[in-house]
Scaffold this motif. Structure first.
Motif, PDB file in Angstrom:
ATOM      1  N   CYS A  78      48.768  -3.274  73.862  1.00  0.00           N
ATOM      2  CA  CYS A  78      48.665  -1.897  73.363  1.00  0.00           C
ATOM      3  C   CYS A  78      50.051  -1.262  73.310  1.00  0.00           C
ATOM      4  N   GLY A  79      50.069  -0.038  72.873  1.00  0.00           N
ATOM      5  CA  GLY A  79      51.315   0.688  72.745  1.00  0.00           C
ATOM      6  C   GLY A  79      51.274   1.591  71.534  1.00  0.00           C
ATOM      7  N   PRO A  80      52.390   2.182  71.153  1.00  0.00           N
ATOM      8  CA  PRO A  80      52.412   3.025  69.961  1.00  0.00           C
ATOM      9  C   PRO A  80      52.176   2.186  68.716  1.00  0.00           C
ATOM     10  N   THR A  81      51.429   2.716  67.773  1.00  0.00           N
ATOM     11  CA  THR A  81      51.160   2.025  66.513  1.00  0.00           C
ATOM     12  C   THR A  81      51.417   2.974  65.348  1.00  0.00           C
ATOM     13  N   ALA A  82      51.554   2.396  64.166  1.00  0.00           N
ATOM     14  CA  ALA A  82      51.830   3.213  62.980  1.00  0.00           C
ATOM     15  C   ALA A  82      50.677   4.171  62.689  1.00  0.00           C
ATOM     16  N   ALA A  83      49.450   3.649  62.726  1.00  0.00           N
ATOM     17  CA  ALA A  83      48.294   4.481  62.399  1.00  0.00           C
ATOM     18  C   ALA A  83      48.147   5.647  63.382  1.00  0.00           C
ATOM     19  N   MET A  84      48.243   5.348  64.686  1.00  0.00           N
ATOM     20  CA  MET A  84      48.090   6.405  65.683  1.00  0.00           C
ATOM     21  C   MET A  84      49.249   7.395  65.611  1.00  0.00           C
ATOM     22  N   SER A  85      50.453   6.929  65.267  1.00  0.00           N
ATOM     23  CA  SER A  85      51.593   7.837  65.152  1.00  0.00           C
ATOM     24  C   SER A  85      51.394   8.827  64.015  1.00  0.00           C
ATOM     25  N   ILE A  86      50.878   8.325  62.901  1.00  0.00           N
ATOM     26  CA  ILE A  86      50.612   9.221  61.768  1.00  0.00           C
ATOM     27  C   ILE A  86      49.545  10.240  62.128  1.00  0.00           C
ATOM     28  N   VAL A  87      48.486   9.779  62.825  1.00  0.00           N
ATOM     29  CA  VAL A  87      47.405  10.690  63.224  1.00  0.00           C
ATOM     30  C   VAL A  87      47.925  11.735  64.207  1.00  0.00           C
ATOM     31  N   LEU A  88      48.780  11.323  65.140  1.00  0.00           N
ATOM     32  CA  LEU A  88      49.356  12.282  66.094  1.00  0.00           C
ATOM     33  C   LEU A  88      50.140  13.376  65.376  1.00  0.00           C
ATOM     34  N   LEU A  89      50.982  12.977  64.439  1.00  0.00           N
ATOM     35  CA  LEU A  89      51.801  13.954  63.714  1.00  0.00           C
ATOM     36  C   LEU A  89      50.920  14.937  62.953  1.00  0.00           C
ATOM     37  N   SER A  90      49.912  14.428  62.243  1.00  0.00           N
ATOM     38  CA  SER A  90      49.057  15.313  61.447  1.00  0.00           C
ATOM     39  C   SER A  90      48.205  16.221  62.321  1.00  0.00           C
ATOM     40  N   SER A  91      47.887  15.787  63.540  1.00  0.00           N
ATOM     41  CA  SER A  91      47.031  16.585  64.424  1.00  0.00           C
ATOM     42  C   SER A  91      47.785  17.712  65.112  1.00  0.00           C
ATOM     43  N   VAL A  92      49.051  17.468  65.466  1.00  0.00           N
ATOM     44  CA  VAL A  92      49.792  18.428  66.300  1.00  0.00           C
ATOM     45  C   VAL A  92      50.803  19.242  65.504  1.00  0.00           C
TER      46      VAL A  92
END
Length: 522
Positions: A78-92
């Motif tokens: 596990c760790g940071p991923t591209a998909a989760m990074s994009i979702v984090l940016l759009s959410s916050v």
């Protein structure tokens, strides 16, 4: 405390005693490969999420340690991923400026909320979610994700500016517009890395081929600075161990972030479980989905206290872990520890690694995800599931990666419902009796089809061989009552032969045993 109870609290006690000097040595080499791959990826994903680069390293240390030690998969990293990074940016980003202190605090708070949601789902044994992701969807998602990751590495392979489109297809189209600007020197370094890695793998499958290829490419760039001096290298970074941080709890922020936390939690679980299941199927190893769900939640609960942003399963790092021959989750533990070591002392060393060499290594990993044997077998055995696989691959290219999983699951459920809505019916005539052997459940989706089959019969006695009927719902019961009364009005009869006791009880409940128009025989 009894050993089974202790192992349920500390799952790593089940496999850690079996580790020996040889397996630990192999896992150390695998972990070294994983750490080298994780460093530039983690930094890039932090920048995608709007975070300073060091936060990518933090997310590749503590959350990875927790997920490996408490998880079920031997290979999942596990760790940071591209998909989760994009979702984090759009959410916050609507709540704070990316990169600001407030933005970082909200990212860490969101990560904690995601972890709590995931951990609660694990307690509720929500790991059954993976059972709704069919093998064809997992295969299609694996192939599609490999294509998307490979497309994302093409700019680094060709010396072009990185694209940041929403889907793999859009990235590919954007890349085509700038193809004429490719740098042949960058491509040459990438091809050199591929050649050295493939040659090393061919000569000795046990050697860390990717590491050898990266080192060779770094030496090549250092040896010819006049010709290759303009090639992009991994960015320098100031490293440190993950610092402990107190999280800021604000009720209004929590309420505002809660919907995003639920969505991110489900996305992270589906992604991680899909990867873990694909690796388990390929390696024929057991996999406990509920334990993995709890481990994912625990990693995202503890991670933000050490400045670790949202963590989920990584295709590239997990595939590398399996392909390099990891013996146990210690490979992931070693990778996390080496990332921490490199974060402290390796910034100067990694400043000499060419970006195209990293891209070439990732392409080799993606190639390993293509299971051509499984594709051919699926095409030969089940055409409908093969179409589901193709649809999932297409969805990963034209949709965002997280949406592709949902599209594949939906397509798989549609195929399943279509199949169950037309259960197999064998039919034969025996004098005045017309027999129908129904092999499947009688539920709302199959009622219309079965009613049409019953209405085609013109025999005085319509006999249903019901020994294979395991389940009947209200719609099915009502349909049988309706058909029995229709036949009764024509001086004909509907009889269920060898029906299971629970099926008989359900049919008789509608109007009571004495008024039931359906007859039963044994």
């Amino acid at each position: 405390m009894p050993l089974p109870r202790l192992q349920s609290l500390l799952p790593f006690l089940r496999w850690l005693p079996a580790c020996n000097k040889r397996s630990l040595g192999i896992d150390l080499l695998v972990g070294l490969n994983g750490a080298i791959l994780a460093l530039p990826q983690s930094i890039a994903y932090a920048l995608i999420a709007g975070l300073p680069p060091q936060y990518g390293l933090y997310a590749a240390i503590v959350p990875v340690l927790i997920a490996c030690l408490w998880g079920s998969s031997s290979y999942l990293i596990c760790g940071p991923t591209a998909a989760m990074s994009i979702v984090l940016l759009s959410s916050v980003s609507p709540m704070a400026t990316p990169g600001s202190d407030d933005f970082i605090a909200l990212i860490l708070l969101l990560t904690l909320l995601v972890g709590v949601c995931q951990w609660l789902l694990g307690l509720l044994r929500f790991g059954a979610l993976v059972n709704f992701v069919s093998h064809s969807v997992v295969l299609g998602f694996t192939l599609g994700a490999a294509l998307v990751i490979g497309i994302g590495q093409l700019p680094n392979l060709l010396g072009l500016p990185a694209t940041s489109q929403a889907t793999g297809l859009m990235n590919l189209l954007s890349l085509g517009e700038h193809l004429a600007e490719s740098d042949w020197r960058t491509l040459a370094v990438a091809l050199f890395t591929l050649a050295i890695s493939l040659l090393s793998k061919r000569l000795s499958p046990r050697v860390p081929a990717l590491l050898i290829g990266i080192v060779a490419a770094s030496l090549l760039v250092m040896a010819w600075p006049e010709q290759l001096g303009a090639i992009a290298l991994v960015s320098r970074f100031e490293g440190s161990l993950p610092p402990f941080a107190l999280l800021e709890f604000n009720l209004s922020d929590i309420l505002q972030l809660l919907p995003a936390a639920v969505a991110c939690g489900l996305l992270g679980l589906v992604t991680s479980l899909s990867i873990a299941r694909a690796l388990a199927d390929k390696s024929q190893q057991p996999f406990d989905a509920n334990q993995e769900v709890r481990a994912q939640g625990l990693s995202n609960i503890i991670g933000p206290w050490f400045n670790g942003s949202l963590s989920a399963g990584s295709f590239t790092r997990s595939a590398l872990n399996q392909q390099a021959g990891a013996c146990s989750p210690m490979a992931g533990v070693f990778a996390a520890l080496l990332v921490a070591l490199f974060a402290l002392h390796g910034s100067r060393l990694f400043a000499y690694v060419p970006i195209p060499a990293m891209a070439a290594s990732i392409l080799l990993i993606c190639w390993g995800l293509f299971d051509t044997r499984a594709i051919k077998t699926l095409q030969r055995v089940n055409r409908s599931e093969f179409l589901v696989m193709l649809l999932t691959v297409l969805a990963t290219l034209v949709l965002e990666l997280q949406s592709a999983i949902y599209a594949g699951v939906l397509a798989s459920l549609v195929v399943y419902l279509k199949r169950t809505s037309q259960p197999r019916v064998r039919q034969w005539q025996d004098g005045e009796q017309e027999w129908l052997c129904i092999e499947g459940s009688i539920f709302f989706g199959a009622c219309h089809y079965l009613q049409q089959r019953l209405q085609r019969s013109g025999a005085p006695w319509v006999m249903i061989d019901a020994r294979h009927i395991n389940f009947i719902d209200y719609a099915g019961i009502a349909m049988l009552h309706q058909e029995a009364r229709r036949l009764h009005s024509q001086q004909r009869h509907l009889v269920l032969h060898h029906a299971r006791s629970q099926v008989i009880d359900e049919i008789r409940k509608l109007e009571g045993p004495e008024h039931c128009p359906v007859q039963f025989t044994t």
